[in-house]
Motif scaffolding. Structure first.
Motif, PDB file in Angstrom:
ATOM      1  N   ASP A   1       0.814  -1.212   0.000  1.00  0.00           N
ATOM      2  CA  ASP A   1       0.000   0.000   0.000  1.00  0.00           C
ATOM      3  C   ASP A   1       0.846   1.261   0.000  1.00  0.00           C
ATOM      4  N   GLY A   2       2.143   1.111   0.170  1.00  0.00           N
ATOM      5  CA  GLY A   2       3.085   2.223   0.160  1.00  0.00           C
ATOM      6  C   GLY A   2       4.471   1.698  -0.149  1.00  0.00           C
ATOM      7  N   ASN A   3       5.409   2.594  -0.298  1.00  0.00           N
ATOM      8  CA  ASN A   3       6.795   2.221  -0.572  1.00  0.00           C
ATOM      9  C   ASN A   3       7.642   2.481   0.663  1.00  0.00           C
ATOM     10  N   PHE A   4       8.460   1.503   1.029  1.00  0.00           N
ATOM     11  CA  PHE A   4       9.337   1.607   2.179  1.00  0.00           C
ATOM     12  C   PHE A   4      10.712   1.084   1.788  1.00  0.00           C
ATOM     13  N   VAL A   5      11.759   1.705   2.336  1.00  0.00           N
ATOM     14  CA  VAL A   5      13.134   1.291   2.080  1.00  0.00           C
ATOM     15  C   VAL A   5      13.827   1.142   3.426  1.00  0.00           C
ATOM     16  N   SER A   6      14.703   0.152   3.519  1.00  0.00           N
ATOM     17  CA  SER A   6      15.449  -0.046   4.758  1.00  0.00           C
ATOM     18  C   SER A   6      16.133   1.257   5.172  1.00  0.00           C
ATOM     19  N   PHE A   7      16.332   1.408   6.485  1.00  0.00           N
ATOM     20  CA  PHE A   7      16.879   2.655   7.024  1.00  0.00           C
ATOM     21  C   PHE A   7      17.979   2.357   8.022  1.00  0.00           C
ATOM     22  N   ASN A   8      19.118   2.996   7.808  1.00  0.00           N
ATOM     23  CA  ASN A   8      20.256   2.874   8.710  1.00  0.00           C
ATOM     24  C   ASN A   8      20.897   4.260   8.806  1.00  0.00           C
ATOM     25  N   PRO A   9      20.508   5.049   9.826  1.00  0.00           N
ATOM     26  CA  PRO A   9      21.012   6.422   9.912  1.00  0.00           C
ATOM     27  C   PRO A   9      22.526   6.519  10.078  1.00  0.00           C
ATOM     28  N   SER A  10      23.189   5.435  10.469  1.00  0.00           N
ATOM     29  CA  SER A  10      24.645   5.483  10.618  1.00  0.00           C
ATOM     30  C   SER A  10      25.376   5.250   9.299  1.00  0.00           C
ATOM     31  N   ASN A  11      24.640   4.862   8.249  1.00  0.00           N
ATOM     32  CA  ASN A  11      25.257   4.643   6.939  1.00  0.00           C
ATOM     33  C   ASN A  11      25.215   5.953   6.164  1.00  0.00           C
ATOM     34  N   LYS A  12      26.351   6.489   5.864  1.00  0.00           N
ATOM     35  CA  LYS A  12      26.433   7.789   5.182  1.00  0.00           C
ATOM     36  C   LYS A  12      27.032   7.674   3.784  1.00  0.00           C
ATOM     37  N   ARG A  13      26.982   6.478   3.178  1.00  0.00           N
ATOM     38  CA  ARG A  13      27.628   6.285   1.875  1.00  0.00           C
ATOM     39  C   ARG A  13      26.929   7.060   0.762  1.00  0.00           C
ATOM     40  N   GLY A  14      25.685   7.418   0.939  1.00  0.00           N
ATOM     41  CA  GLY A  14      24.941   8.098  -0.111  1.00  0.00           C
ATOM     42  C   GLY A  14      24.099   7.109  -0.892  1.00  0.00           C
ATOM     43  N   GLU A  15      23.592   7.536  -2.041  1.00  0.00           N
ATOM     44  CA  GLU A  15      22.767   6.657  -2.854  1.00  0.00           C
ATOM     45  C   GLU A  15      23.543   5.419  -3.246  1.00  0.00           C
ATOM     46  N   ALA A  16      22.831   4.295  -3.260  1.00  0.00           N
ATOM     47  CA  ALA A  16      23.482   3.017  -3.527  1.00  0.00           C
ATOM     48  C   ALA A  16      22.808   2.324  -4.709  1.00  0.00           C
TER      49      ALA A  16
ATOM     50  N   TYR B   1      21.902  -0.831  -7.047  1.00  0.00           N
ATOM     51  CA  TYR B   1      21.780  -2.286  -7.065  1.00  0.00           C
ATOM     52  C   TYR B   1      21.069  -2.645  -8.360  1.00  0.00           C
ATOM     53  N   SER B   2      21.345  -3.847  -8.890  1.00  0.00           N
ATOM     54  CA  SER B   2      20.799  -4.204 -10.204  1.00  0.00           C
ATOM     55  C   SER B   2      20.142  -5.571 -10.198  1.00  0.00           C
ATOM     56  N   ILE B   3      19.031  -5.641 -10.919  1.00  0.00           N
ATOM     57  CA  ILE B   3      18.334  -6.905 -11.133  1.00  0.00           C
ATOM     58  C   ILE B   3      18.268  -7.144 -12.636  1.00  0.00           C
ATOM     59  N   MET B   4      18.806  -8.261 -13.061  1.00  0.00           N
ATOM     60  CA  MET B   4      18.810  -8.642 -14.465  1.00  0.00           C
ATOM     61  C   MET B   4      19.338  -7.512 -15.347  1.00  0.00           C
ATOM     62  N   GLY B   5      20.370  -6.806 -14.864  1.00  0.00           N
ATOM     63  CA  GLY B   5      20.999  -5.749 -15.628  1.00  0.00           C
ATOM     64  C   GLY B   5      20.341  -4.384 -15.515  1.00  0.00           C
ATOM     65  N   SER B   6      19.187  -4.289 -14.850  1.00  0.00           N
ATOM     66  CA  SER B   6      18.485  -3.019 -14.687  1.00  0.00           C
ATOM     67  C   SER B   6      18.784  -2.448 -13.304  1.00  0.00           C
ATOM     68  N   SER B   7      19.367  -1.256 -13.274  1.00  0.00           N
ATOM     69  CA  SER B   7      19.846  -0.662 -12.025  1.00  0.00           C
ATOM     70  C   SER B   7      18.754   0.134 -11.314  1.00  0.00           C
ATOM     71  N   THR B   8      18.767   0.068  -9.986  1.00  0.00           N
ATOM     72  CA  THR B   8      17.876   0.844  -9.132  1.00  0.00           C
ATOM     73  C   THR B   8      18.731   1.591  -8.115  1.00  0.00           C
ATOM     74  N   GLU B   9      18.508   2.883  -7.975  1.00  0.00           N
ATOM     75  CA  GLU B   9      19.229   3.697  -6.990  1.00  0.00           C
ATOM     76  C   GLU B   9      18.429   3.709  -5.692  1.00  0.00           C
ATOM     77  N   PHE B  10      19.048   3.229  -4.629  1.00  0.00           N
ATOM     78  CA  PHE B  10      18.420   3.265  -3.322  1.00  0.00           C
ATOM     79  C   PHE B  10      18.854   4.532  -2.596  1.00  0.00           C
ATOM     80  N   PRO B  11      17.972   5.119  -1.797  1.00  0.00           N
ATOM     81  CA  PRO B  11      18.316   6.362  -1.104  1.00  0.00           C
ATOM     82  C   PRO B  11      19.485   6.188  -0.143  1.00  0.00           C
ATOM     83  N   SER B  12      20.109   7.318   0.195  1.00  0.00           N
ATOM     84  CA  SER B  12      21.163   7.273   1.202  1.00  0.00           C
ATOM     85  C   SER B  12      20.567   6.784   2.514  1.00  0.00           C
ATOM     86  N   GLU B  13      21.404   6.250   3.345  1.00  0.00           N
ATOM     87  CA  GLU B  13      21.022   5.700   4.644  1.00  0.00           C
ATOM     88  C   GLU B  13      20.113   4.474   4.528  1.00  0.00           C
TER      89      GLU B  13
END
Length: 144
Positions: free
Chosen positions: A81-96, A98-110
């Motif tokens: 019913d909504g979109n949720f992404v894992s959250f780790n406030p101590s991770n400061k790497r920035g956008e991350a 990841y790819s599925i079958m060659g198609s990339s998805t940018e996950f938010p920072s943290e």
């Protein structure tokens, strides 16, 4: 403990033949396979067979599971019913990316969390019949 059934898609050949996950060992095998994958195939889409399909015959939910073997972290995204992404406030790497079958998805920072937390969350998804895991923190992404 009773476990459900989950279909996983993460390689091109899984389009018509998804991997069936039924036990915690199957979850570990999935995470291990993703950890050993090339960066172009380090993300999987999971659908529980315990949840109903929408009228169009497609799942009413999705759990994305990504892992980065080099940095030993991963990401999760849950949609129903909504979109949720894992959250780790101590991770400061920035956008991350990841790819599925060659198609990339940018996950938010943290959003990157330890691999052990990814494993625990996917096992909870399996045992709960496809519900959003509550063993990790989530964030609602601004753009998704």
């Amino acid at each position: 403990m009773t476990y459900g059934k989950v279909q996983a898609y993460y390689r091109n050949e899984h389009g018509d033949n998804p991997v069936l996950i039924q036990t915690p060992d199957d979850v570990d095998a999935l995470i291990d396979a993703l950890l050993g994958s090339q960066p172009s195939e380090n993300l999987a889409a999971l659908h529980s067979l315990e949840r109903p399909l929408m009228p169009a015959g497609v799942p009413d939910h999705e759990l994305l599971v990504g892992v980065d073997g080099k940095n030993q972290v991963g990401v999760l995204a849950f949609m129903d019913d909504g979109n949720f992404v894992s959250f780790n406030p101590s991770n400061k790497r920035g956008e991350a990316p990841y790819s599925i079958m060659g198609s990339s998805t940018e996950f938010p920072s943290e959003s990157e969390i330890p691999i052990a937390s990814v494993r625990q969350a996917v096992k909870q998804f399996l045992s709960s019949g496809g519900q959003r895991p509550d063993c990790i923190e989530w964030q609602k992404p601004e753009l998704w």
